[in-house]
Design a protein around this motif. Structure first.
Motif, mmCIF file in Angstrom:
data_model
loop_
_atom_site.group_PDB
_atom_site.id
_atom_site.type_symbol
_atom_site.label_atom_id
_atom_site.label_comp_id
_atom_site.label_asym_id
_atom_site.label_seq_id
_atom_site.Cartn_x
_atom_site.Cartn_y
_atom_site.Cartn_z
ATOM 1 N N UNK A 282 -108.362 8.444 69.169
ATOM 2 C CA UNK A 282 -107.606 9.328 70.054
ATOM 3 C C UNK A 282 -108.061 9.253 71.507
ATOM 4 N N UNK A 283 -109.342 9.039 71.747
ATOM 5 C CA UNK A 283 -109.868 9.045 73.110
ATOM 6 C C UNK A 283 -110.004 7.628 73.659
ATOM 7 N N UNK A 284 -110.726 6.769 72.940
ATOM 8 C CA UNK A 284 -110.952 5.417 73.455
ATOM 9 C C UNK A 284 -109.755 4.494 73.243
ATOM 10 N N UNK A 285 -108.927 4.775 72.244
ATOM 11 C CA UNK A 285 -107.704 3.995 72.067
ATOM 12 C C UNK A 285 -107.772 2.877 71.034
ATOM 13 N N UNK A 286 -108.854 2.807 70.258
ATOM 14 C CA UNK A 286 -108.906 1.832 69.177
ATOM 15 C C UNK A 286 -107.964 2.269 68.063
ATOM 16 N N UNK A 287 -107.705 1.385 67.105
ATOM 17 C CA UNK A 287 -106.872 1.729 65.954
ATOM 18 C C UNK A 287 -107.677 1.519 64.672
ATOM 19 N N UNK A 288 -107.406 2.357 63.695
ATOM 20 C CA UNK A 288 -108.105 2.258 62.415
ATOM 21 C C UNK A 288 -107.669 0.985 61.704
ATOM 22 N N UNK A 289 -108.642 0.231 61.189
ATOM 23 C CA UNK A 289 -108.356 -1.001 60.446
ATOM 24 C C UNK A 289 -108.591 -0.793 58.953
ATOM 25 N N UNK A 290 -109.785 -0.323 58.584
ATOM 26 C CA UNK A 290 -110.123 -0.100 57.177
ATOM 27 C C UNK A 290 -110.688 1.303 57.010
ATOM 28 N N UNK A 291 -110.348 1.925 55.895
ATOM 29 C CA UNK A 291 -110.886 3.232 55.543
ATOM 30 C C UNK A 291 -110.999 3.267 54.021
ATOM 31 N N UNK A 292 -112.157 2.818 53.529
ATOM 32 C CA UNK A 292 -112.367 2.653 52.097
ATOM 33 C C UNK A 292 -113.482 3.588 51.642
ATOM 34 N N UNK A 293 -113.190 4.489 50.674
ATOM 35 C CA UNK A 293 -114.240 5.376 50.167
ATOM 36 C C UNK A 293 -115.391 4.574 49.556
ATOM 37 N N UNK A 294 -116.609 5.019 49.877
ATOM 38 C CA UNK A 294 -117.813 4.401 49.311
ATOM 39 C C UNK A 294 -118.803 5.518 49.010
#
Length: 128
Positions: free
Chosen positions: A22-34
């Protein structure tokens, strides 16, 4: 050989994801529960297949003293390239981001250093 993945240690992955997207402007690539944490990476929207930044949980006992020493000495944990450091400084400061170093020109390179709210200093750089 090229860099595929690098990381920054974060206290809270949800808060880190919010700041880095939201602030720096990157985008989420992976979100895997571990287990209780996640394999959570972000990428530049300008290079979605490029280097990933892992928002790595900071649970290991060595992380806190390491990060504390870096921040105390003003050493950034990572450096991100931007097109125009002064413009990005103004944009981010307008969003409430705290900087520990305002834009400074050193020959052909301009840098600034921000607090990522997750326990790290991050350098912005252009030129060179």
């Amino acid at each position: 050989m090229k860099i595929h993945l690098t990381s920054v240690f974060v206290e809270n992955q949800d808060e880190a994801l919010r700041f880095y997207t939201d602030v720096l402007g990157f985008v989420k690539k992976h979100d895997v529960p571990m287990g209780t944490d996640r394999w959570l990476t972000v990428v530049s929207p300008e290079d979605p297949e490029g280097t990933e930044l892992l928002l790595e949980p900071s649970g290991h006992p060595a992380v806190r003293p390491y990060r504390t020493a870096l921040v105390r000495d003003g050493i950034p944990a990572a450096s991100f390239a931007v097109d125009d450091v002064p413009a990005e400084f103004r944009r981010l400061r307008g969003l409430g981001v705290r900087f520990t170093q305002e834009p400074v020109a050193a020959g052909p390179v301009t840098t600034a250093v921000l607090d990522d709210t997750c326990g790290n200093l991050i350098q912005l750089v252009h030129g060179g």
